[in-house]
Design a protein around this motif. Structure first.
Motif, PDB file in Angstrom:
ATOM      1  N   VAL A   1      -8.790  33.127  -0.982  1.00 44.17           N
ATOM      2  CA  VAL A   1      -9.473  31.868  -0.666  1.00 44.17           C
ATOM      3  C   VAL A   1     -10.414  31.549  -1.814  1.00 44.17           C
ATOM      4  O   VAL A   1     -11.205  32.402  -2.235  1.00 44.17           O
TER       5      VAL A   1
ATOM      6  N   MET B   1      -3.712  33.042   7.817  1.00 46.54           N
ATOM      7  CA  MET B   1      -4.836  32.112   7.803  1.00 46.54           C
ATOM      8  C   MET B   1      -4.398  30.753   8.316  1.00 46.54           C
ATOM      9  O   MET B   1      -3.248  30.346   8.165  1.00 46.54           O
TER      10      MET B   1
ATOM     11  N   ASN C   1     -18.182  23.900   4.021  1.00 45.10           N
ATOM     12  CA  ASN C   1     -16.961  24.703   4.008  1.00 45.10           C
ATOM     13  C   ASN C   1     -17.225  26.028   4.721  1.00 45.10           C
ATOM     14  O   ASN C   1     -18.184  26.725   4.389  1.00 45.10           O
TER      15      ASN C   1
ATOM     16  N   SER D   1      -6.001  26.800   7.938  1.00 50.62           N
ATOM     17  CA  SER D   1      -7.012  26.116   7.146  1.00 50.62           C
ATOM     18  C   SER D   1      -6.723  24.630   7.061  1.00 50.62           C
ATOM     19  O   SER D   1      -5.567  24.197   7.114  1.00 50.62           O
TER      20      SER D   1
ATOM     21  N   ASN E   1     -13.271  28.663  -3.215  1.00 52.35           N
ATOM     22  CA  ASN E   1     -14.153  27.554  -2.858  1.00 52.35           C
ATOM     23  C   ASN E   1     -14.856  27.107  -4.127  1.00 52.35           C
ATOM     24  O   ASN E   1     -15.734  27.806  -4.641  1.00 52.35           O
TER      25      ASN E   1
ATOM     26  N   TRP F   1     -12.505  34.924  -2.556  1.00 51.22           N
ATOM     27  CA  TRP F   1     -12.221  36.091  -1.730  1.00 51.22           C
ATOM     28  C   TRP F   1     -10.797  36.531  -2.024  1.00 51.22           C
ATOM     29  O   TRP F   1      -9.853  35.826  -1.713  1.00 51.22           O
TER      30      TRP F   1
ATOM     31  N   LEU G   1     -15.576  29.722   5.891  1.00 53.62           N
ATOM     32  CA  LEU G   1     -14.560  30.766   5.879  1.00 53.62           C
ATOM     33  C   LEU G   1     -14.965  31.810   6.907  1.00 53.62           C
ATOM     34  O   LEU G   1     -16.065  32.358   6.832  1.00 53.62           O
TER      35      LEU G   1
ATOM     36  N   CYS H   1     -11.522  27.515   7.131  1.00 56.29           N
ATOM     37  CA  CYS H   1     -10.436  28.481   6.967  1.00 56.29           C
ATOM     38  C   CYS H   1     -10.772  29.697   7.819  1.00 56.29           C
ATOM     39  O   CYS H   1     -11.871  30.251   7.704  1.00 56.29           O
TER      40      CYS H   1
END
Length: 247
Positions: free
Chosen positions: A49, A33, A133, A35, A51, A25, A135, A178
């Motif tokens: 971000v 943010m 994970n 995280s 991943n 992203w 977001l 996050c």
């Protein structure tokens, strides 16, 4: 973007003898943010971000440096957040509620309860890659205390979704979260709250719950049908997606 404030790209790279994918992203400036990620974790201004999917049994002792290398290869500059998972990032799920977007990669290979007796070492036989994970992107300015509360709310919503999906766990030992909110403009008022009954906390909770629930169900179906995520030895055109959430 179907009403989403985020566009998540997918890319591939050759690592450990196979093409492994990652999600990015590219938020740009104007975001704060919080995280638990090993790269860029904590609280502050962040611009991207990442991943990244890694092999099962990942053994590097410098995951922050590894993620920084992957970020540089994607042309990402400035401060950002790096997350890692052995789950299949192609199978990411997402949900939107009132402007809040949650994007989740779900692998429940090693389900666990947060508070539990010390377990025996988990088996490495079969398909066990994991990590959930999360977001979550909130298109509003929120105070730092509220932002931390949003992180807690996202975690609560994750656990709710796992239980509703019939999973006997609160997550996996390596889950990461996050949450991103807008950086306030000079003089702009900020929302002080992020709990599950606050305006943005409630929306975030519903989005995270929906995305994790779908991811948990799909993860169970995948594990019943095959022994691991599909791998190929070289990147192919399908590895690159400008908008992984649109597919």
């Amino acid at each position: 973007m179907d009403g989403r404030p985020v566009t998540v790209q997918r890319a591939g790279r050759i690592e450990d003898g196979a093409c492994r994918h990652l999600l990015v992203w590219r938020a740009g400036p104007g975001w704060r943010m919080v995280s638990s990620g090993v790269l860029g974790g904590g609280l502050g201004e962040r611009e991207w971000v990442l991943n990244a999917q890694v092999r099962a049994g990942y053994g590097r002792l410098d995951p922050d440096a590894h993620l920084a290398e992957l970020a540089a290869a994607q042309g990402l500059v400035g401060p950002g957040v790096g997350l890692m998972t052995a789950a299949e990032v192609d199978a990411c799920t997402w949900a939107e509620d009132g402007g809040v977007t949650a994007v989740v990669t779900t692998g429940i290979g090693v389900p666990t309860w947060a508070a539990a007796p010390a377990p025996d070492a988990p088996s490495t036989a079969g398909y066990v890659p994991g990590t959930i994970n999360v977001l979550a992107v909130v298109p509003a300015a929120v105070a730092d205390a509220g932002l931390v509360n949003l992180l807690a709310t996202a975690t609560e919503a994750k656990v709710q979704a796992l239980l509703e999906a019939g999973r006997d766990c609160s997550g996996t030992p390596s889950d990461a979260v996050c949450v991103a909110v807008r950086t306030p403009a000079p003089g702009e008022s900020v929302d002080p709250f992020g709990g599950p009954r606050s305006l943005w906390g409630a929306r975030l909770a519903r989005a995270v719950r929906a995305a994790v629930f779908e991811g948990a169900v799909l993860d169970g179906e995948r594990r019943a049908e095959y022994d691991g995520p599909p791998l190929h030895p070289a990147t192919v055109p399908g590895c690159e997606l400008a908008d992984a959430l649109a597919s």
